[in-house]
Design an enzyme around this catalytic site. Structure first.
Site, PDB file in Angstrom:
ATOM      1  N   ARG A 264      34.104  54.527  42.360  1.00  0.00           N
ATOM      2  CA  ARG A 264      34.975  55.638  41.841  1.00  0.00           C
ATOM      3  C   ARG A 264      35.243  55.658  39.877  1.00  0.00           C
ATOM      4  NH1 ARG A 264      39.427  51.670  45.218  1.00  0.00           N
ATOM      5  NH2 ARG A 264      38.317  52.440  47.116  1.00  0.00           N
ATOM      6  N   ARG A 279      36.603  45.904  37.776  1.00  0.00           N
ATOM      7  CA  ARG A 279      37.281  47.173  38.141  1.00  0.00           C
ATOM      8  C   ARG A 279      36.107  48.059  37.402  1.00  0.00           C
ATOM      9  NH1 ARG A 279      42.271  50.088  39.365  1.00  0.00           N
ATOM     10  NH2 ARG A 279      43.464  47.505  38.197  1.00  0.00           N
ATOM     11  N   GLU A 351      44.031  41.630  43.317  1.00  0.00           N
ATOM     12  CA  GLU A 351      44.194  42.691  45.200  1.00  0.00           C
ATOM     13  C   GLU A 351      42.376  41.944  45.797  1.00  0.00           C
ATOM     14  OE1 GLU A 351      45.418  46.162  44.838  1.00  0.00           O
ATOM     15  OE2 GLU A 351      44.321  46.488  46.559  1.00  0.00           O
ATOM     16  N   SER A 354      42.906  45.048  51.304  1.00  0.00           N
ATOM     17  CA  SER A 354      44.663  45.783  51.336  1.00  0.00           C
ATOM     18  C   SER A 354      45.020  46.503  52.548  1.00  0.00           C
ATOM     19  CB  SER A 354      44.868  46.767  49.959  1.00  0.00           C
ATOM     20  OG  SER A 354      46.302  48.185  50.340  1.00  0.00           O
ATOM     21  N   ARG A 393      35.371  41.053  42.907  1.00  0.00           N
ATOM     22  CA  ARG A 393      36.689  39.878  43.280  1.00  0.00           C
ATOM     23  C   ARG A 393      36.816  38.944  44.014  1.00  0.00           C
ATOM     24  NH1 ARG A 393      41.499  44.813  42.543  1.00  0.00           N
ATOM     25  NH2 ARG A 393      40.575  46.185  40.685  1.00  0.00           N
TER      26      ARG A 393
END
Length: 429
Positions: A264, A279, A351, A354, A393
């Site tokens: 990303r 991230r 997070e 999801s 994470r």
RNA sequence: GGAGGGAUGGCCGAGCGGACGAUGGCGGCGGUCUUGAAAACCGUAGUGGCUGUAAAGUCACCGUGGGUUCGAAUCCCACUCCCUCCGCCA
């Protein structure tokens, strides 16, 4: 993609959904305008074509040379008018489709209404964060722990590839691999998921199918020469696994799982979370994905969340479950839950999963259908996706939650067979 | 990368300018026969769009996109994918 029929029949429902998502409802009127224009053109085109088809058949049977030629001339004119109108029809049709691709899924009625993540609702919490104060330890963030243990190398990662890239070394790399193996083993052995290994680059249409394009082009890496796109998530590949297929009802539900790296650009998040491995431009993830009968999709969603929670419990990581609000639920989803894990080093929730029910939104884009009975009309399946789980994470959470006063890190018990040691210490070298 | 061959309905496979949405076979579904099953026989059967309350009508779809023609599964062009041979290679 939404059913155009829904937009025609209930435009206010769609406008309302867009408002709740903090999106501009005006696009609905653009769509309706193009749609009625399109239908008008289509009818003109089709009646001309019907005439031409009919007369052309007659011409084939005609004996009289003169009459035949007269009809041919007549049809030549019809043909010219037809190609003009049909060109217009095609332009309008493309414009309409292009618009439709920008409209997000309609949130489920149970999705809490709110403009942004501040309105997400915490529905569960498990585990109590370790009382570091009582132990007389000040929790250290992973970006200090990692380099100290010589298992994360930020500087060399940046040297190789620029900011937001890092290197895992020794037991750091091993810990990540252990998590991947353990996740996949649990999913395939205990939860009935089928494991997939998929290409990490896909064609443009696959991104459209999963809903990343056209809206999120900014966030994707793209090879211009061959028009291949790096996966931002395995979800993209798996959504399209059954593209243009009609599945049998007995096959459903399909529970799939795949490990892939994800890429990303994080343009939207410039400047956020720049420290550590939270991230990056590249990260690893084990992704759950399901194709299900629409009647069961919400039950399946709950089950998927439960699977994610189970992993966190077995890792002994305190977490909470958030029910996403309309402003935060993802573009393709009607409903979603986030799993957030506690990271004491940065005093924050991260997070790590999801889970979303995309209803028929992706299925319509990727054209994945099923039949309830062998001669029933095909219907769109519902699709679900959820991380199970996102790796860097989880590593953050393990490092920060399991750290000891001397800077070493205890390996959670379930991972020990995979990691091979009980405690990660700095190598004496 | 070079040379050749191919792509048709769930599958196999015909069709190579006009009654073809597509012969035939297999498979599917319904039925006859049978105590039941098999076999045999008969029948049925694609997907999507638009108009319509409906019945129905109409259009599109023979790998994809263009073109030629009154008319294209059939002719032309480009692309994609598959197969065979050669080269290279983890």
């Amino acid at each position: 993609m939404l059913d155009i029929q829904l937009i025609r029949d209930h435009p206010e429902t769609v406008r309302d959904a867009l408002r709740k998502r903090n999106d501009n409802p005006a696009i609905v009127d653009d769509v309706l305008g193009l749609d009625s224009q399109w239908r008008e053109l289509l009818q003109s085109v089709e009646s001309l074509r019907a005439e031409r088809n009919r007369v052309s058949k007659e011409i084939g049977r005609m004996q009289d040379k003169q009459a035949r030629q007269a009809k041919i001339d007549e049809m030549r004119d019809v043909g010219e008018r037809l190609s003009g109108l049909d060109g217009e029809r095609r332009e309008v049709e493309e414009a309409l489709r292009a618009k439709l691709l920008w409209i997000p899924n309609i949130p489920d009625p149970t999705t809490p209404v709110g403009p942004d993540e501040g309105s997400n609702v915490e529905i569960r919490r498990w585990g109590s964060p370790r009382d570091f104060a009582a132990e007389g330890i000040k929790p250290v963030p992973h970006w200090d722990l990692g380099p100290e243990l010589d298992i994360i190398d930020f500087e060399r990662g940046v040297n190789l590839s620029g900011s937001r890239f890092y290197i895992l070394k020794g037991l750091g790399a091993r810990l990540q691999r252990a998590l991947i193996f353990w996740f996949l083993d649990v999913h395939t052995r205990e939860n009935g998921f089928t494991e997939f290994y998929v290409p990490f680059v896909v064609k443009r249409d696959m991104l459209v199918g999963a809903g990343q394009l056209p809206k999120f082009e900014d966030n994707l890496y793209h090879d211009v020469e061959d028009d291949l796109w790096l996966l931002p998530t395995a979800e993209v590949a798996i959504t399209n696994l059954h593209r243009d297929e009609i599945l049998d009802h007995q096959q459903l539900p399909l529970h799939y799982v795949a490990y892939t790296p994800c890429f990303r650009r994080e343009k939207m998040s410039a400047g956020r979370d720049v420290r550590g491995i939270k991230r990056g431009h590249q990260f690893d993830k084990v992704e759950m994905y399901e194709f299900v009968d629409p009647a069961t999709s919400y039950d399946e969603l709950n089950a998927m969340v439960a699977v994610g929670e189970d992993l966190l419990r077995r890792l002994g990581l305190p977490y909470r479950v958030l029910e996403l609000c309309t402003g935060d639920v993802s573009f393709a989803a009607a409903k979603g839950f986030d799993l957030e894990v506690w990271a004491p080093g940065q005093d924050a929730w991260l997070e790590v999963s999801s889970c979303s029910n995309c209803t028929d939104f992706q299925a319509r884009r990727a054209n994945v259908r099923f039949r309830t009975t062998p001669d029933a009309r095909p219907e769109f399946v519902h699709t679900l996706n959820g991380s199970g789980l996102a790796l860097p994470r989880i590593m953050i959470a393990i490092l920060e939650n399991y750290q000891q006063a001397d800077g070493s890190v205890v390996v959670p018990e379930v991972l020990r067979p995979y990691v091979g040691v009980d405690v990660i210490r700095r190598a004496l070298r």
